[in-house]
Design a protein around this motif. Structure first.
Motif, mmCIF file in Angstrom:
data_model
loop_
_atom_site.group_PDB
_atom_site.id
_atom_site.type_symbol
_atom_site.label_atom_id
_atom_site.label_comp_id
_atom_site.label_asym_id
_atom_site.label_seq_id
_atom_site.Cartn_x
_atom_site.Cartn_y
_atom_site.Cartn_z
ATOM 1 N N ALA A 198 0.822 -1.221 0.000
ATOM 2 C CA ALA A 198 0.000 0.000 0.000
ATOM 3 C C ALA A 198 0.854 1.269 0.000
ATOM 4 N N GLU A 199 1.993 1.218 0.687
ATOM 5 C CA GLU A 199 2.866 2.405 0.706
ATOM 6 C C GLU A 199 3.406 2.689 -0.701
ATOM 7 N N GLN A 200 3.822 1.635 -1.379
ATOM 8 C CA GLN A 200 4.323 1.816 -2.745
ATOM 9 C C GLN A 200 3.198 2.258 -3.677
ATOM 10 N N TYR A 201 2.032 1.687 -3.476
ATOM 11 C CA TYR A 201 0.819 1.999 -4.256
ATOM 12 C C TYR A 201 0.487 3.499 -4.123
ATOM 13 N N ALA A 202 0.615 4.006 -2.903
ATOM 14 C CA ALA A 202 0.366 5.436 -2.653
ATOM 15 C C ALA A 202 1.410 6.291 -3.372
ATOM 16 N N LYS A 203 2.664 5.867 -3.276
ATOM 17 C CA LYS A 203 3.737 6.620 -3.951
ATOM 18 C C LYS A 203 3.524 6.613 -5.464
ATOM 19 N N ASP A 204 3.139 5.451 -5.988
ATOM 20 C CA ASP A 204 2.914 5.337 -7.439
ATOM 21 C C ASP A 204 1.786 6.260 -7.905
ATOM 22 N N ALA A 205 0.847 6.552 -7.008
ATOM 23 C CA ALA A 205 -0.265 7.446 -7.359
ATOM 24 C C ALA A 205 0.141 8.912 -7.194
ATOM 25 N N GLY A 206 1.360 9.139 -6.715
ATOM 26 C CA GLY A 206 1.856 10.512 -6.574
ATOM 27 C C GLY A 206 1.847 11.037 -5.150
ATOM 28 N N TYR A 207 1.395 10.205 -4.202
ATOM 29 C CA TYR A 207 1.343 10.679 -2.819
ATOM 30 C C TYR A 207 2.731 10.747 -2.187
ATOM 31 N N LYS A 208 2.934 11.765 -1.381
ATOM 32 C CA LYS A 208 4.209 11.937 -0.682
ATOM 33 C C LYS A 208 4.051 11.783 0.835
ATOM 34 N N GLU A 209 2.792 11.828 1.296
ATOM 35 C CA GLU A 209 2.590 11.694 2.745
ATOM 36 C C GLU A 209 1.262 11.009 3.077
ATOM 37 N N VAL A 210 1.206 10.514 4.309
ATOM 38 C CA VAL A 210 -0.037 9.910 4.826
ATOM 39 C C VAL A 210 -0.393 10.580 6.153
ATOM 40 N N GLN A 211 -1.661 10.486 6.500
ATOM 41 C CA GLN A 211 -2.152 11.143 7.721
ATOM 42 C C GLN A 211 -2.214 10.149 8.878
ATOM 43 N N TYR A 212 -2.075 10.665 10.078
ATOM 44 C CA TYR A 212 -2.301 9.834 11.251
ATOM 45 C C TYR A 212 -2.752 10.697 12.422
ATOM 46 N N LEU A 213 -3.391 10.049 13.363
ATOM 47 C CA LEU A 213 -3.930 10.747 14.528
ATOM 48 C C LEU A 213 -3.139 10.302 15.753
ATOM 49 N N GLN A 214 -2.527 11.260 16.423
ATOM 50 C CA GLN A 214 -1.709 10.930 17.590
ATOM 51 C C GLN A 214 -1.990 11.932 18.700
ATOM 52 N N ASN A 215 -2.218 11.432 19.898
ATOM 53 C CA ASN A 215 -2.507 12.307 21.050
ATOM 54 C C ASN A 215 -3.564 13.356 20.723
ATOM 55 N N GLY A 216 -4.575 12.947 19.971
ATOM 56 C CA GLY A 216 -5.684 13.851 19.682
ATOM 57 C C GLY A 216 -5.447 14.851 18.559
ATOM 58 N N THR A 217 -4.293 14.749 17.878
ATOM 59 C CA THR A 217 -3.995 15.699 16.795
ATOM 60 C C THR A 217 -3.727 14.955 15.486
ATOM 61 N N TRP A 218 -4.334 15.458 14.417
ATOM 62 C CA TRP A 218 -4.056 14.893 13.090
ATOM 63 C C TRP A 218 -2.718 15.424 12.599
ATOM 64 N N LYS A 219 -1.868 14.524 12.100
ATOM 65 C CA LYS A 219 -0.537 14.897 11.630
ATOM 66 C C LYS A 219 -0.293 14.199 10.293
ATOM 67 N N SER A 220 0.770 14.617 9.588
ATOM 68 C CA SER A 220 1.132 13.883 8.377
ATOM 69 C C SER A 220 2.551 13.379 8.476
ATOM 70 N N ALA A 221 2.790 12.230 7.842
ATOM 71 C CA ALA A 221 4.131 11.621 7.857
ATOM 72 C C ALA A 221 4.560 11.402 6.411
#
Ligand SMILES: [Zn+2]
Ligand SMILES: [Zn+2]
Length: 282
Positions: free
Chosen positions: A257-280
């Motif tokens: 899935a990570e490679q699949y996301a990169k192949d679609a042009g994505y450079k980051e993914v979202q995540y929720l940590q300690n109540g805050t949405w962040k991107s990695a």
């Protein structure tokens, strides 16, 4: 470094095959840093594969207990995968406010006949259910059923009030076998484009959902590669989820899935940590 997360996890509280704690232990074993539970719900109603409404409080309590018990090893979050079935079930924070969830996934599993008179069938059911559903509710018109599915998702997107939209094209689940629509048809491309455009006007996160690969033998996750490229084109944020129903599926196909996301042009993914949405960065 990419934060290892999964926010789409089922258990025996709904149609999952393992306890919440078994899923936590599998997540720890596989190095996940954050695990979000998302029982199927249509509160205040239920079906045989949903969390029973009278059990909702007990489910929340068990998630909180595990959160505390394993806090040194993993961050555990309370969520729901709430159905959009107008006028019965809506995936809104308002409806679930009393349970104070950390996040909500909004999903369409049911589609209704054109007049929305009755709930017809689950579009991710088995092949027989889908064949019968299209026959009885849409007079055999599969194109119409697919169009209603996407229109229903756009209605849910317009409603908003949740965080993540679940498996955007789960209608593909049985199409390899049934071949009831052709993803290369122009009308189909128009549907996914209109849905991506609707998402662009929302602040929802779309998921790359590997559950169909792990459980239904699909070669790619939801959404399709073409759909994911469209999402990237419209700048829709994404995250990677397993939709796990068993411990062994907790991070199934995440590398793919990570490679699949990169192949679609994505450079980051979202995540929720300690109540805050962040991107990695991917
Ligand atoms: Zn689902
Ligand atoms: Zn699910």
């Amino acid at each position: 470094m990419l934060c290892k997360t999964n926010y789409h996890t089922h258990s025996t509280w709904c149609d999952g095959k393992a306890s919440l704690e078994s899923m936590v232990l599998a997540a720890i074993k596989n190095g996940l840093q954050i695990l979000g539970f998302s029982s199927h719900t249509m509160y205040p109603f239920g079906s045989n594969w949903h969390l029973q409404p009278e059990n909702t409080q007990a489910y929340c309590k068990e998630v909180h207990t595990l959160k505390e018990k394993y806090k040194d090893k993993i961050e555990i979050l309370l969520g729901f995968e709430a159905d959009y079935i107008p006028p019965v079930s809506f995936p809104t924070k308002k409806r679930y406010a009393q349970f104070n969830p950390d996040f909500l996934i909004g999903s369409v599993h049911y589609i209704s006949d054109e007049n929305k008179k009755k709930c017809c069938f689950t579009i991710d059911g088995n092949c027989d259910e889908i064949k019968t559903g299209i026959q009885t509710c849409f007079n055999g018109n599969a194109k119409k059923a697919v169009q209603v599915y996407y229109a229903t998702q756009r209605d849910m997107i317009a409603l908003s009030g949740f965080d993540i939209i679940g498996h955007l094209d789960v209608i593909r689940k049985r199409n390899d076998v049934l071949k009831f629509f052709d993803e290369t048809d122009l009308w189909y491309k128009r549907e996914i484009k209109a849905t991506a455009q609707a998402l662009a006007k929302s602040n929802l996160i779309a998921e790359i959902n590997t559950g169909g690969m792990a459980r239904a033998g699909l070669k790619t996750p939801y959404p399709s590669a073409e759909f994911l490229k469209l999402l990237n084109h419209y700048d829709i944020p994404i995250m990677i989820n397993s939709d796990a129903h068993k411990p062994e599926g907790i991070n199934a196909q995440f590398k793919f899935a990570e490679q699949y996301a990169k192949d679609a042009g994505y450079k980051e993914v979202q995540y929720l940590q300690n109540g805050t949405w962040k991107s990695a960065v991917l």
